[in-house]
Design an enzyme around this catalytic site. Structure first.
Site, short mmCIF file in Angstrom:
data_model
loop_
_atom_site.label_atom_id
_atom_site.label_comp_id
_atom_site.label_asym_id
_atom_site.label_seq_id
_atom_site.Cartn_x
_atom_site.Cartn_y
_atom_site.Cartn_z
N GLU A 1 -5.42 6.65 9.73
CA GLU A 1 -5.45 5.61 10.76
C GLU A 1 -5.36 6.18 12.16
O GLU A 1 -6.03 5.72 13.09
CB GLU A 1 -4.31 4.59 10.56
CG GLU A 1 -4.55 3.59 9.45
CD GLU A 1 -4.19 4.12 8.06
OE1 GLU A 1 -3.77 5.29 7.95
OE2 GLU A 1 -4.34 3.36 7.09
N GLU B 1 -11.07 1.81 6.63
CA GLU B 1 -10.98 2.24 5.23
C GLU B 1 -11.70 1.26 4.31
O GLU B 1 -11.51 0.04 4.43
CB GLU B 1 -9.51 2.36 4.82
CG GLU B 1 -8.84 3.54 5.51
CD GLU B 1 -7.32 3.43 5.57
OE1 GLU B 1 -6.73 2.65 4.81
OE2 GLU B 1 -6.72 4.14 6.40
N ASP C 1 0.98 -3.56 8.86
CA ASP C 1 2.09 -2.63 8.60
C ASP C 1 1.64 -1.17 8.76
O ASP C 1 2.42 -0.30 9.13
CB ASP C 1 2.61 -2.84 7.18
CG ASP C 1 2.78 -4.32 6.84
OD1 ASP C 1 3.92 -4.79 6.84
OD2 ASP C 1 1.76 -5.00 6.60
N PHE C 2 0.36 -0.91 8.47
CA PHE C 2 -0.15 0.47 8.54
C PHE C 2 -0.46 0.87 9.99
O PHE C 2 -0.66 2.05 10.28
CB PHE C 2 -1.41 0.65 7.69
CG PHE C 2 -1.30 0.11 6.28
CD1 PHE C 2 -0.06 -0.09 5.68
CD2 PHE C 2 -2.44 -0.20 5.55
CE1 PHE C 2 0.04 -0.60 4.39
CE2 PHE C 2 -2.34 -0.70 4.26
CZ PHE C 2 -1.10 -0.91 3.67
N HIS D 1 4.21 -4.58 3.39
CA HIS D 1 2.88 -5.23 3.36
C HIS D 1 2.98 -6.70 3.74
O HIS D 1 2.12 -7.49 3.39
CB HIS D 1 2.26 -5.16 1.96
CG HIS D 1 1.83 -3.79 1.52
ND1 HIS D 1 2.70 -2.80 1.17
CD2 HIS D 1 0.59 -3.25 1.38
CE1 HIS D 1 2.04 -1.71 0.82
NE2 HIS D 1 0.75 -1.96 0.94
#
Ligand SMILES: Cc1ncc(C[n+]2csc(CCOP(=O)(O)OP(=O)(O)O)c2C)c(N)n1
Lengths: 322, 323
Positions: B60, B29, B85-86, B129
């Site tokens: 993702e 991204e 975290d993602f 985050h």
């Protein structure tokens, strides 16, 4: 239909090979159970043969296939060795994945078979990869991803369609809609009857075909593969079909008797045979010979599997790292 | 030698490997327009083109899956996940697919993938985050895990990771990006699986990685007059250079392991397991683990500081094991 009779007979042979493979596999599974060995999950492709064969007929060895948990048919149609596949079912060292994968993970990258998947929908984003690689390298290879209608309820499937269309990747998504996901009927999973319209919302073509009609599948797939090879992007094909067996060997039958009977009358193999006979593309004698040969081939494959050695237990960590 | 930030070091590693090997590409991204939100791939799109620096929608699972599949087909993707975290949204692609494809295929498929991401707390970004998730990746057989603390290690390890034929999870730290360090002018690699003694000492061994290396060095400095502390950075958790740790523990007999991740189920526990198995007899005091409190990271700076482990906790642990 401009296919030469030998090509038509070859497709019939592949469908018969898949059917016979599944019957043999079930025998091996029961033999195992009888002596207390459980051979994991076994998902039969019987009834859906026309889809794998009709699609893969358009593929070259350097094209890619991503398969599902119900993947024996895809592997055979892509050209995998049935002896190595049968040995894999028994966890033998001669297995197509050296006994590390089993029924759901048959790999033969040299012919573009990039494996089945134990995760429903798991192959849908992976298939973007070789399609991307073909675009990146400027080749005309295409990638096909087979999945059941159950997988079409996964979020990642929709992400994948979006990316495929956004980047015009040479990938063909083939949904084998057999109306049931394990014991869940499609009416409990989809609020609409068809998948193809979802393709439109991603700006890509969607097609619906009779998945039990080899020639219909072949024609639709030909169009989709041609589009992908020409650099004109992805296609979603929904093939309506039905599996002849329960979800897997250890789940009892849940589907209504009359529905099953109705679909068995549409069995793709006798349907295609009748058409071939009618066209004069095969004779009764040739047809009988074909089945005898296929049976012998699968008998030999089962013997090969039984006689093959198990992997050396000391080698359990082999193949983890490159 | 040149004194550069970690962002710069990472940027150089990627650029050098992209120039060296056409099969290397970047995907993630915002990676083309601004070089990712931390600027690691800044300038790459201009130099190598947007075909090789692929900016993606916020998907993702799809683009990580694409990267895994592209690796299976012989490309060498560097897949950037903005925050570790993602990565929870693409765990199937990492844990079930990338990690296992080679094994399940009986060695027929290779997945030369690098998944770069950054982790860690200290920026008041709250619980989604700020995590340190290295233990999750290290837990899954089939993934290598690199976790550099200095610009030198970051550049050398990233270049090795890109050339490695296995999936490598590359964990940067958001607070280290602007930290500077010396790197040579000429090309160099840091092999995966080789720890480094960051400071030599004879009384206590401190094993630390990522942001905690600096904090351990500060702690060692602060205690200089009382205890001689040896600081070891494994640099990769998988493969783990346990021999380097064992050698130090056999010398000092006293061990502190410092991780920023919350304590429960952390990678420090795995190092302790190995110590128990392989050099328990060398210990002359019970070892200590320093880590953050096992709660979701709070937003308020006052609470975040209370949760995060740091130099003070390391000093206390060293003093306790040395006593
Ligand atoms: C992510 C995930 N969820 C659930 C399962 C368990 N499971 C295996 S096959 C299956 C049904 C799949 O249905 P469908 O995708 O329609 O394929 P079919 O079996 O009908 O060919 C389920 C629920 C799984 N393997 N993976």
């Amino acid at each position: 239909m401009d296919l030469a009779p030998e090509r038509l007979r070859e497709m019939l042979r592949l469908m018969a090979t898949i059917r016979r493979f599944e019957l043999r596999a079930q025998e091996l599974f029961r033999e195992g159970l009888a002596v207390g060995e459980f051979l994991g999950a076994l998902h039969s492709y019987e009834g859906e043969e026309a889809i794998a064969v009709g699609v893969c007929a358009h593929l070259r060895d350097d094209d890619y296939v991503f398969s599902s948990h119900r993947g024996h048919g895809h592997a055979i149609a892509k050209g995998a060795d049935v002896r190595a596949m049968m040995a894999e079912l028994l966890g033998k060292s001669t297995g197509i994945s050296r006994g590390r994968g089993g029924s759901m993970h048959m790999f033969a990258p040299e012919i573009g078979l990039m494996g089945g998947n134990g995760i429903v929908g798991g192959g849908t984003p992976l298939a973007l990869g070789p399609a991307f690689a073909a675009q990146y390298r400027g080749t005309d290879q295409v990638t096909v991803c087979f999945f059941g209608e159950g997988a079409a309820s996964q979020g990642v499937f929709h992400e994948s369609l979006n990316l495929a269309s956004l980047w015009r990747l040479p990938v063909i998504y083939v949904c084998e809609n057999n109306l049931w996901a394990a014991t869940t009927p499609i009416c409990d999973a989809w609020p609409v009857p068809d998948l193809a319209p979802r393709a439109e919302s991603f700006g890509m073509p969607g097609m619906t075909v009779d998945g039990n009609d080899l020639l219909a599948v072949h024609e639709a797939a030909g169009e989709a593969v041609g589009r992908a090879r020409a650099g004109d992007g992805p296609t979603l094909i929904e093939a309506k079909t039905y599996r002849h067996r329960p979800h897997c060997m250890v789940i009892p039958e849940h589907r209504p008797e009359d529905e099953r009977a109705q679909w068995e009358a549409l069995d793709p193999i006798p349907r295609f045979e009748a058409w071939l006979l009618e066209q004069g593309a095969i004779s009764d004698v040739e047809l009988a010979d074909l089945h005898t040969e296929v049976e012998a081939e699968l008998d030999a494959a089962a013997d090969f599997a039984r006689q093959s050695p198990l992997p050396d237990p000391a080698h359990f960590a082999q193949y983890m790292w490159a | 030698m040149r004194n550069v930030t970690m962002v710069r070091a990472l940027n150089e590693a990627i650029a050098e490997e992209m120039a060296r090997d056409e099969s290397v590409f970047v995907i993630g991204e915002d990676v083309a327009d601004c070089g990712g939100v931390f600027g690691v791939t800044a300038g790459m799109a201009k130099r190598f083109g947007r075909e090789r620096v692929r900016q993606t929608p916020i998907s993702e699972a799809a683009f990580t899956g694409l990267a895994v599949g592209a690796a299976m087909a012989g490309l060498r993707p560097i897949c950037e996940i903005m925050y570790v975290d993602f990565a929870t949204t693409c765990m199937d692609q990492i844990l079930n697919q990338a990690a296992k494809l080679r094994y399940m295929s009986g060695g027929q498929v290779t997945v030369p993938l690098v998944m770069r991401t950054q982790q860690g707390g200290g920026t008041c970004e709250a619980a989604q985050h700020s995590q340190c998730l290295e233990a999750i990746f290290a837990h899954v057989p089939g993934l290598k895990v690199a976790i550099p603390a200095t610009p030198y290690d970051a550049k050398g390890l990233l270049k090795s990771a890109i050339r490695d034929d296995n999936p490598v999870i590359f964990l940067e730290h958001k607070l280290l990006y602007e930290e500077k360090g010396d790197i040579p002018r000429e090309e160099f690699l840091v092999p995966l699986g080789e720890a480094e003694v960051k400071r030599e000492g004879g009384d206590v061994t401190v094993v630390a990685w990522s942001l905690m290396v600096g904090k351990a060095l500060d702690a060692a400095q602060a205690l200089e007059d009382e205890v001689s502390v040896e600081v070891i950075d494994p640099r990769t958790l998988v493969p783990l250079d346990f021999e380097a740790i064992a050698t130090s523990v056999r010398k000092t007999g006293r061990l502190v392991i410092a991780q920023e991740a919350c304590l429960a189920g952390g990678f420090a526990g795995e190092i302790l397991r190995r110590v128990c198995d392989e050099c328990f007899d060398a210990l002359s005091a019970p070892p200590r683990v320093v880590g953050s409190a096992s709660v979701p990271m709070p937003f308020s700076p006052a609470l975040e500081a209370a949760v995060l482990a740091g130099e003070e906790e390391i000093i206390a642990a060293i003093s306790a094991v040395a006593a």
